[in-house]
Design an enzyme around this catalytic site. Structure first.
Site, PDB file in Angstrom:
ATOM      1  N   LYS A  77       0.879  -1.181   0.000  1.00 30.90           N
ATOM      2  CA  LYS A  77       0.000   0.000   0.000  1.00 30.90           C
ATOM      3  C   LYS A  77       0.911   1.223   0.000  1.00 30.90           C
ATOM      4  CE  LYS A  77      -1.833   2.978   2.219  1.00 30.90           C
ATOM      5  NZ  LYS A  77      -1.653   4.448   1.950  1.00 30.90           N
TER       6      LYS A  77
ATOM      7  N   GLY B  48       6.629   4.880   8.596  1.00 27.89           N
ATOM      8  CA  GLY B  48       5.851   6.109   8.701  1.00 27.89           C
ATOM      9  C   GLY B  48       5.949   6.678  10.103  1.00 27.89           C
TER      10      GLY B  48
ATOM     11  N   THR C 117       5.407   7.421  14.100  1.00 21.59           N
ATOM     12  CA  THR C 117       5.339   6.588  15.301  1.00 21.59           C
ATOM     13  C   THR C 117       3.878   6.432  15.746  1.00 21.59           C
ATOM     14  OG1 THR C 117       7.586   7.091  15.983  1.00 21.59           O
ATOM     15  CG2 THR C 117       6.058   6.500  17.728  1.00 21.59           C
ATOM     16  N   GLU C 118       3.115   7.501  15.581  1.00 20.17           N
ATOM     17  CA  GLU C 118       1.695   7.464  15.939  1.00 20.17           C
ATOM     18  C   GLU C 118       0.956   6.354  15.176  1.00 20.17           C
ATOM     19  OE1 GLU C 118       0.132  11.217  14.771  1.00 20.17           O
ATOM     20  OE2 GLU C 118      -1.911  10.720  15.414  1.00 20.17           O
TER      21      GLU C 118
ATOM     22  N   GLU D   1       9.396   0.890  10.945  1.00 18.67           N
ATOM     23  CA  GLU D   1      10.477   1.857  10.814  1.00 18.67           C
ATOM     24  C   GLU D   1       9.822   3.218  10.966  1.00 18.67           C
ATOM     25  OE1 GLU D   1      12.619   4.492   9.513  1.00 18.67           O
ATOM     26  OE2 GLU D   1      12.765   3.544   7.538  1.00 18.67           O
TER      27      GLU D   1
ATOM     28  N   CYS E 147      13.497  10.209   8.089  1.00 17.16           N
ATOM     29  CA  CYS E 147      13.267   9.732   9.448  1.00 17.16           C
ATOM     30  C   CYS E 147      14.552   9.828  10.265  1.00 17.16           C
ATOM     31  CB  CYS E 147      12.743   8.314   9.418  1.00 17.16           C
ATOM     32  SG  CYS E 147      13.630   7.291   8.259  1.00 17.16           S
TER      33      CYS E 147
ATOM     34  N   GLU F  80       9.483  15.260  16.318  1.00 15.55           N
ATOM     35  CA  GLU F  80       9.965  15.174  14.936  1.00 15.55           C
ATOM     36  C   GLU F  80       9.258  16.232  14.097  1.00 15.55           C
ATOM     37  OE1 GLU F  80       8.798  11.649  12.467  1.00 15.55           O
ATOM     38  OE2 GLU F  80      10.946  11.569  12.076  1.00 15.55           O
TER      39      GLU F  80
HETATM   40  P1  NAI Z   1       1.680   8.433   8.203  1.00 15.64           P
HETATM   41  O1  NAI Z   1       2.350   7.595   9.214  1.00 15.64           O
HETATM   42  O2  NAI Z   1       0.242   8.797   8.417  1.00 15.64           O
HETATM   43  O3  NAI Z   1       1.757   7.748   6.750  1.00 15.64           O
HETATM   44  C1  NAI Z   1       2.621   6.721   6.368  1.00 15.64           C
HETATM   45  C2  NAI Z   1       1.858   5.622   5.651  1.00 15.64           C
HETATM   46  O4  NAI Z   1       0.927   5.046   6.555  1.00 15.64           O
HETATM   47  C3  NAI Z   1       1.035   6.085   4.445  1.00 15.64           C
HETATM   48  O5  NAI Z   1       1.048   5.086   3.449  1.00 15.64           O
HETATM   49  C4  NAI Z   1      -0.378   6.187   5.028  1.00 15.64           C
HETATM   50  O6  NAI Z   1      -1.386   6.033   4.059  1.00 15.64           O
HETATM   51  C5  NAI Z   1      -0.391   5.032   6.003  1.00 15.64           C
HETATM   52  N1  NAI Z   1      -1.357   5.132   7.089  1.00 15.64           N
HETATM   53  C6  NAI Z   1      -1.824   6.250   7.697  1.00 15.64           C
HETATM   54  N2  NAI Z   1      -2.722   5.927   8.654  1.00 15.64           N
HETATM   55  C7  NAI Z   1      -2.836   4.590   8.665  1.00 15.64           C
HETATM   56  C8  NAI Z   1      -3.595   3.653   9.424  1.00 15.64           C
HETATM   57  N3  NAI Z   1      -4.427   4.064  10.374  1.00 15.64           N
HETATM   58  N4  NAI Z   1      -3.438   2.339   9.170  1.00 15.64           N
HETATM   59  C9  NAI Z   1      -2.580   1.918   8.221  1.00 15.64           C
HETATM   60  N5  NAI Z   1      -1.856   2.737   7.463  1.00 15.64           N
HETATM   61  C10 NAI Z   1      -1.966   4.069   7.676  1.00 15.64           C
HETATM   62  O7  NAI Z   1       2.531   9.759   8.039  1.00 15.64           O
HETATM   63  P2  NAI Z   1       2.079  11.170   7.437  1.00 15.64           P
HETATM   64  O8  NAI Z   1       0.764  11.576   7.996  1.00 15.64           O
HETATM   65  O9  NAI Z   1       2.200  11.141   5.984  1.00 15.64           O
HETATM   66  O10 NAI Z   1       3.208  12.113   8.043  1.00 15.64           O
HETATM   67  C11 NAI Z   1       3.093  12.563   9.368  1.00 15.64           C
HETATM   68  C12 NAI Z   1       4.415  12.550  10.077  1.00 15.64           C
HETATM   69  O11 NAI Z   1       4.907  11.226  10.129  1.00 15.64           O
HETATM   70  C13 NAI Z   1       5.527  13.323   9.416  1.00 15.64           C
HETATM   71  O12 NAI Z   1       5.476  14.675   9.750  1.00 15.64           O
HETATM   72  C14 NAI Z   1       6.732  12.649   9.973  1.00 15.64           C
HETATM   73  O13 NAI Z   1       7.021  13.163  11.246  1.00 15.64           O
HETATM   74  C15 NAI Z   1       6.313  11.210  10.114  1.00 15.64           C
HETATM   75  N6  NAI Z   1       6.765  10.380   8.978  1.00 15.64           N
HETATM   76  C16 NAI Z   1       7.831   9.557   9.158  1.00 15.64           C
HETATM   77  C17 NAI Z   1       8.322   8.818   8.099  1.00 15.64           C
HETATM   78  C18 NAI Z   1       9.484   7.921   8.251  1.00 15.64           C
HETATM   79  O14 NAI Z   1      10.191   7.683   7.281  1.00 15.64           O
HETATM   80  N7  NAI Z   1       9.720   7.342   9.402  1.00 15.64           N
HETATM   81  C19 NAI Z   1       7.761   8.926   6.752  1.00 15.64           C
HETATM   82  C20 NAI Z   1       6.585   9.764   6.675  1.00 15.64           C
HETATM   83  C21 NAI Z   1       6.143  10.464   7.754  1.00 15.64           C
END
Ligand code: NAI
Ligand code: MG
Length: 498
Positions: free
Chosen positions: A195, A248, A250-251, A270, A304, A401
């Protein structure tokens, strides 16, 4: 941002691809969402709609998981390790053949400079597949000597694919994150439902076409576009998925763990970071200063592992802060498709608001912006490289972050105590150390609670080098042979021979 003489001409193949009616890959076919719905992906340099892609949700995830299950139990089983390796190698060749195209798609969809995508994201993705191709034939068990009195047993282990892997990736390195996930899972013989992030679906859809071209049987790789709360959540909770891998926030990582509890699927994560980057006064400042700037400004801070807390020994604090500020000031902002651009826009209006929100909170809490501090222009999602000083440990900009080009510079006076401050975080993804003292360097490497420690360098990645987090930065490792553990089960076989 006005000058456009160095603007790259969009390749006809890229124009053709982007303007196409996009479909996602399920069971070997490019298909619409079951609902028929689509959603927009935007060009972050302009805020304009770039493409419409299928809005996959629970029903599409169900179809993809069924296809992956059938392939796992059927066609994919018949492939020998060598044949799996050859397919992975083929993907790496196809990515290389289409490298310019991928770099442009990535730049248009994500905002990053096309020149950076061409030398970083795309070759790293190709190399990851090539590295994993080599592992396909080397997934070995052991023979185990038993201590049962009288003997008479022969025991060994088998390492088997865990089954159907669900994989959820973010938008900061869209193609590379797809590679990090798909490579190891396919090398060991899993089938996959990937996904992709809703902000940047396009490069994975192009990759899906190349996966078809490479000759994978139907259902081995499924690529679903859709939102996190619907498609992502359905995948994480799916009872027929054996393993979920997530990159993605941590939340959301915590939500994945909860969703996975239903069938106790294996989980690897991760997640976020607030990585310390420590400059000692005995460092070679000529490399440490650009190194510290690169640690935070690479990919617009949307990493990240970004070196977002810069600890500098008191005696050289002003010099290093000025130096990093000078580097930041010289960075040329602009659209990713301009070859002179060194930093593009953030990925989305949400990220623009989030980063600007942190800048505002830092200001309110008393932090000072030596350079930058806000949005640039009113078109596209540009934020100025920012160096904050007067940052205190209780401030949000110190602890959370930000995921933007924003570094908090913090002086330290006792070199024996800086690791305590550096470790004072819920995260533990990466860290940097700059010193000429080899003992100090290795001592810091030992004390820092982080999955990667870079010494006199930063942001160095290699398919062979494990990457992942301590503490709330995640579970498990990506890359290297360590990642193969995420996708295999160990079976102990015990045979009575007399
Ligand atoms: P996110 O964690 O919401 O998104 C990452 C992935 O998870 C996307 O594919 C999204 O569609 C999916 N996702 C979102 N909610 C989900 C759920 N309930 N169940 C399953 N999958 C879900 O991150 P977002 O909102 O794009 O960015 C927010 C913050 O997250 C950023 O400001 C950053 O701090 C952090 N982040 C960290 C990353 C990393 O590489 N560790 C990458 C992207 C964001
Ligand atoms: Mg986009």
């Amino acid at each position: 941002m006005e000058e456009n003489s160095t603007l790259v001409e969009t390749l006809p193949s890229v124009r053709g691809f982007i303007s196409r009616r996009h479909k996602m890959l399920i069971d070997g076919k490019m298909v619409d969402a079951a609902s028929g719905k689509t959603f927009a992906s935007y060009n972050p340099a302009t805020g304009e709609v770039l493409a419409q892609v299928p809005e996959g949700d629970k029903e599409d995830i169900d179809r993809a998981v069924s296809a992956a299950r059938r392939a796992f139990e059927g066609s994919w089983r018949k492939f020998t390790p060598s044949q799996r390796g050859q397919l992975l190698w083929k993907i790496s060749e196809l990515i290389e053949r289409h490298a310019d195209e991928f770099a442009q798609i990535e730049s248009l969809d994500n905002g990053k400079p096309v020149a950076v995508a061409r030398v970083a994201d795309v070759p790293l993705a190709a190399d990851l597949f090539r590295y994993m191709a080599g592992w396909a034939t080397k997934i070995e068990g052991n023979t185990i000597p038993l201590s049962i009195p009288g003997g008479g047993y022969f025991a060994y282990t088998l390492r088997e694919p865990v089954g159907v892997a669900g994989q959820i990736i973010p938008w900061n390195f869209p193609l590379l994150m797809a590679a990090w996930k798909l490579g190891p899972a396919l090398a060991v013989g899993c089938t996959v439902v990937l996904k992709v992030a809703e902000q940047t679906p396009l490069s994975a859809l192009r990759l899906a076409e190349l996966i078809q071209e490479a000759g994978f049987p139907a259902g081995v790789v499924n690529v679903v576009t859709g939102f996190g709360e619907t498609a992502g959540a359905a995948l994480a909770a799916h009872p027929a998925v054996d393993k979920i891998a997530f990159t993605g926030s941590t939340e959301v990582g915590k939500l994945i763990v909860q969703a996975a509890a239903g069938n106790l699927k294996k989980v690897s994560l991760e997640l976020g970071g607030k990585s310390p980057n420590v400059v000692f006064k005995d460092a070679d400042l000529e490399t440490a200063i650009p190194g510290a700037a690169n640690a935070i400004f690479f990919n617009h801070g949307q990493c990240c592992c970004a070196g977002s807390r810069l600890y500098v020994e008191k005696d050289v604090f002003d010099q290093v802060v000025q130096g990093v500020a000078e580097q930041g000031k010289q960075i040329k902002l602009g659209p990713g498709m301009d070859l002179s651009t060194q930093m593009g826009p953030l990925v989305s209006t949400e990220q623009l608001d989030r980063v600007c929100g942190y800048l505002q909170s830092g200001r309110q809490e008393g932090a000072k912006a030596v350079i930058g501090g806000g949005r640039v222009g009113d078109r596209g999602y540009f934020v100025a490289p920012t160096v904050l000083t007067d940052v205190k440990p209780d401030m949000k900009v110190y602890q959370e972050e930000i995921f933007g080009p924003v570094v908090a510079a913090i002086p330290f006076s006792d070199p024996n105590e800086v690791e305590a401050a550096a470790n004072q975080t819920i995260y533990g993804l990466a860290a940097g150390v700059w010193t000429r003292d080899i003992g100090k360097a290795h001592s810091m490497a030992e004390k820092l609670r982080a999955g990667t420690v870079w010494i006199n360098c930063y942001n160095v990645f290699d398919a062979a080098l494990p990457f992942g987090g301590y503490k709330q930065s995640g579970w498990g490792r990506e890359m290297g042979h360590e990642v193969l553990e995420n996708y295999t089960e160990t079976k102990s076989v015990c045979v009575r021979i007399r």
